[in-house]
Design a protein around this motif. Sequence first.
Motif, PDB file in Angstrom:
ATOM      1  N   PRO A  84       0.845  -1.197   0.000  1.00 12.32           N
ATOM      2  CA  PRO A  84       0.000   0.000   0.000  1.00 12.32           C
ATOM      3  C   PRO A  84       0.880   1.246   0.000  1.00 12.32           C
ATOM      4  O   PRO A  84       1.892   1.290   0.703  1.00 12.32           O
ATOM      5  N   THR A  85       0.470   2.245  -0.778  1.00 19.25           N
ATOM      6  CA  THR A  85       1.276   3.461  -0.914  1.00 19.25           C
ATOM      7  C   THR A  85       0.370   4.682  -0.785  1.00 19.25           C
ATOM      8  O   THR A  85      -0.636   4.790  -1.499  1.00 19.25           O
ATOM      9  N   ALA A  86       0.724   5.581   0.128  1.00 19.79           N
ATOM     10  CA  ALA A  86      -0.088   6.780   0.349  1.00 19.79           C
ATOM     11  C   ALA A  86       0.772   7.839   1.023  1.00 19.79           C
ATOM     12  O   ALA A  86       1.886   7.567   1.479  1.00 19.79           O
ATOM     13  N   HIS A  87       0.259   9.063   1.069  1.00 20.38           N
ATOM     14  CA  HIS A  87       0.872  10.073   1.919  1.00 20.38           C
ATOM     15  C   HIS A  87       0.664   9.663   3.377  1.00 20.38           C
ATOM     16  O   HIS A  87      -0.149   8.789   3.681  1.00 20.38           O
ATOM     17  N   VAL A  88       1.407  10.286   4.262  1.00 15.62           N
ATOM     18  CA  VAL A  88       1.336   9.902   5.668  1.00 15.62           C
ATOM     19  C   VAL A  88       0.787  11.040   6.520  1.00 15.62           C
ATOM     20  O   VAL A  88       0.908  12.217   6.166  1.00 15.62           O
ATOM     21  N   LEU A  89       0.192  10.657   7.632  1.00 18.09           N
ATOM     22  CA  LEU A  89      -0.303  11.605   8.611  1.00 18.09           C
ATOM     23  C   LEU A  89       0.721  11.743   9.726  1.00 18.09           C
ATOM     24  O   LEU A  89       1.377  10.774  10.098  1.00 18.09           O
ATOM     25  N   GLY A  90       0.865  12.942  10.274  1.00 19.06           N
ATOM     26  CA  GLY A  90       1.792  13.136  11.385  1.00 19.06           C
ATOM     27  C   GLY A  90       3.100  13.756  10.954  1.00 19.06           C
ATOM     28  O   GLY A  90       3.252  14.225   9.828  1.00 19.06           O
ATOM     29  N   ASP A  91       4.063  13.722  11.855  1.00 13.28           N
ATOM     30  CA  ASP A  91       5.291  14.486  11.686  1.00 13.28           C
ATOM     31  C   ASP A  91       6.497  13.697  11.191  1.00 13.28           C
ATOM     32  O   ASP A  91       7.561  14.251  11.009  1.00 13.28           O
ATOM     33  N   GLY A  92       6.371  12.420  11.031  1.00 10.18           N
ATOM     34  CA  GLY A  92       7.528  11.659  10.586  1.00 10.18           C
ATOM     35  C   GLY A  92       7.710  10.406  11.418  1.00 10.18           C
ATOM     36  O   GLY A  92       6.837  10.030  12.202  1.00 10.18           O
ATOM     37  N   PHE A  93       8.843   9.752  11.278  1.00  6.53           N
ATOM     38  CA  PHE A  93       9.091   8.483  11.923  1.00  6.53           C
ATOM     39  C   PHE A  93      10.502   8.460  12.499  1.00  6.53           C
ATOM     40  O   PHE A  93      11.409   9.108  12.001  1.00  6.53           O
ATOM     41  N   GLY A  94      10.665   7.669  13.535  1.00  7.19           N
ATOM     42  CA  GLY A  94      11.978   7.462  14.129  1.00  7.19           C
ATOM     43  C   GLY A  94      12.380   6.009  14.015  1.00  7.19           C
ATOM     44  O   GLY A  94      11.610   5.170  13.520  1.00  7.19           O
ATOM     45  N   PRO A  95      13.575   5.668  14.475  1.00  6.46           N
ATOM     46  CA  PRO A  95      14.001   4.274  14.475  1.00  6.46           C
ATOM     47  C   PRO A  95      13.077   3.424  15.339  1.00  6.46           C
ATOM     48  O   PRO A  95      12.538   3.882  16.341  1.00  6.46           O
ATOM     49  N   ALA A  96      12.886   2.173  14.948  1.00  4.31           N
ATOM     50  CA  ALA A  96      12.028   1.251  15.685  1.00  4.31           C
ATOM     51  C   ALA A  96      12.837   0.507  16.741  1.00  4.31           C
ATOM     52  O   ALA A  96      14.054   0.363  16.612  1.00  4.31           O
ATOM     53  N   PRO A  97      12.189   0.035  17.799  1.00  6.53           N
ATOM     54  CA  PRO A  97      12.898  -0.806  18.775  1.00  6.53           C
ATOM     55  C   PRO A  97      13.404  -2.077  18.097  1.00  6.53           C
ATOM     56  O   PRO A  97      12.665  -2.735  17.370  1.00  6.53           O
ATOM     57  N   ARG A  98      14.638  -2.406  18.319  1.00  3.37           N
ATOM     58  CA  ARG A  98      15.248  -3.599  17.736  1.00  3.37           C
ATOM     59  C   ARG A  98      16.134  -4.269  18.781  1.00  3.37           C
ATOM     60  O   ARG A  98      16.585  -3.638  19.738  1.00  3.37           O
ATOM     61  N   ARG A  99      16.397  -5.547  18.597  1.00  3.47           N
ATOM     62  CA  ARG A  99      17.300  -6.265  19.477  1.00  3.47           C
ATOM     63  C   ARG A  99      18.706  -5.666  19.372  1.00  3.47           C
ATOM     64  O   ARG A  99      19.100  -5.190  18.298  1.00  3.47           O
ATOM     65  N   PRO A 100      19.481  -5.702  20.447  1.00  3.02           N
ATOM     66  CA  PRO A 100      20.857  -5.183  20.378  1.00  3.02           C
ATOM     67  C   PRO A 100      21.664  -5.938  19.326  1.00  3.02           C
ATOM     68  O   PRO A 100      21.515  -7.150  19.151  1.00  3.02           O
ATOM     69  N   VAL A 101      22.525  -5.209  18.638  1.00  4.19           N
ATOM     70  CA  VAL A 101      23.283  -5.820  17.547  1.00  4.19           C
ATOM     71  C   VAL A 101      24.116  -6.994  18.044  1.00  4.19           C
ATOM     72  O   VAL A 101      24.281  -8.010  17.339  1.00  4.19           O
ATOM     73  N   ASP A 102      24.640  -6.913  19.258  1.00  5.67           N
ATOM     74  CA  ASP A 102      25.492  -7.996  19.753  1.00  5.67           C
ATOM     75  C   ASP A 102      24.716  -9.287  20.004  1.00  5.67           C
ATOM     76  O   ASP A 102      25.321 -10.353  20.149  1.00  5.67           O
ATOM     77  N   SER A 103      23.394  -9.208  20.060  1.00  2.86           N
ATOM     78  CA  SER A 103      22.604 -10.416  20.272  1.00  2.86           C
ATOM     79  C   SER A 103      22.312 -11.151  18.961  1.00  2.86           C
ATOM     80  O   SER A 103      21.834 -12.282  18.985  1.00  2.86           O
ATOM     81  N   VAL A 104      22.620 -10.521  17.834  1.00  2.00           N
ATOM     82  CA  VAL A 104      22.324 -11.150  16.542  1.00  2.00           C
ATOM     83  C   VAL A 104      23.533 -11.229  15.622  1.00  2.00           C
ATOM     84  O   VAL A 104      23.471 -11.859  14.559  1.00  2.00           O
ATOM     85  N   LEU A 105      24.638 -10.598  16.006  1.00  2.00           N
ATOM     86  CA  LEU A 105      25.836 -10.578  15.163  1.00  2.00           C
ATOM     87  C   LEU A 105      26.792 -11.682  15.608  1.00  2.00           C
ATOM     88  O   LEU A 105      27.150 -11.774  16.785  1.00  2.00           O
ATOM     89  N   HIS A 106      27.183 -12.545  14.670  1.00  2.00           N
ATOM     90  CA  HIS A 106      28.069 -13.678  14.962  1.00  2.00           C
ATOM     91  C   HIS A 106      29.328 -13.539  14.115  1.00  2.00           C
ATOM     92  O   HIS A 106      29.245 -13.423  12.896  1.00  2.00           O
ATOM     93  N   LEU A 107      30.478 -13.584  14.755  1.00  2.00           N
ATOM     94  CA  LEU A 107      31.754 -13.406  14.070  1.00  2.00           C
ATOM     95  C   LEU A 107      32.446 -14.752  13.889  1.00  2.00           C
ATOM     96  O   LEU A 107      32.709 -15.453  14.872  1.00  2.00           O
ATOM     97  N   ASP A 108      32.698 -15.116  12.635  1.00  2.00           N
ATOM     98  CA  ASP A 108      33.433 -16.347  12.311  1.00  2.00           C
ATOM     99  C   ASP A 108      32.745 -17.596  12.853  1.00  2.00           C
ATOM    100  O   ASP A 108      33.401 -18.529  13.324  1.00  2.00           O
ATOM    101  N   GLY A 109      31.424 -17.645  12.797  1.00  2.00           N
ATOM    102  CA  GLY A 109      30.694 -18.822  13.249  1.00  2.00           C
ATOM    103  C   GLY A 109      29.609 -18.456  14.244  1.00  2.00           C
ATOM    104  O   GLY A 109      29.608 -17.359  14.826  1.00  2.00           O
TER     105      GLY A 109
END
Length: 243
Positions: A207-232
């Motif tokens: 779906p594509t439309a104009h938006v209501l309100g003032d904009g958007f910020g970053p969404a809550p996400r898991r910490p990068v260290d909980s999902v990043l795996h180095l060399d395995g």
Amino acid sequence: MSAAARPPRVGVPATPDELLTTTRSVRLRLDLSRPVDLDQVRECVEIALQAPNGGNTQRWHWLVVTEAGLRKRIAEVYRRSFEARYPPTAAGEASAGGVPTGGAPVGGASAGGVSDRMLAGGRHLAEHLHEVPVLVIPCLELGSRPLTAANQAGVWGSLLPAAWSYMLAARARGLGTAWTTVHLDAEQEVADLLGLPGDVRQGALIPTAHVLGDGFGPAPRRPVDSVLHLDGWGGTGRSGGGA
């Protein structure tokens, strides 16, 4: 419409990082009353065509649906598919408007692991999809290549990056989009409505439309260290420093 004649764009990102971290799936804040300039949609598709795709075969096709009757029929299929997946329950949410009324708190787990907040937004979109001025359906022409039960990353990797590029380009123009695939539970019904050939498969509905309100910020996400795996799998993503 010329650039000078267009109204100010709401919340347009100023930098690439802002664009990448504030492009959201917009469901509750789509402006259902304001028309969308199809020249802008065309620009977004043209940008999307620069995305990587397997063998540079460019087997993508883009269905842009604006006709009210056709949007209504597609929305009916979408709504049935959504309600089959997520039937409203008295304990979890009110059927009118999909607003959570009890059960798990907003943001808590609900049907299929989807939070009540997300479910409310999804139900709102399902109930109002016919009012969204533009529906974009990116498709992939498979030819003789069948879809199998095996890992299909190599197939959809030739379409989904382009679909995301479309959403980013829309965000850069002050438009809101949502990544949806619920209608694929009844994919053939929508294919019949659109007259798609048998070897063309749908990857999403945006779906594509104009938006209501003032904009958007970053969404809550898991910490990068909980999902990043180095060399395995057992490796930590934390840097140990260099010599």
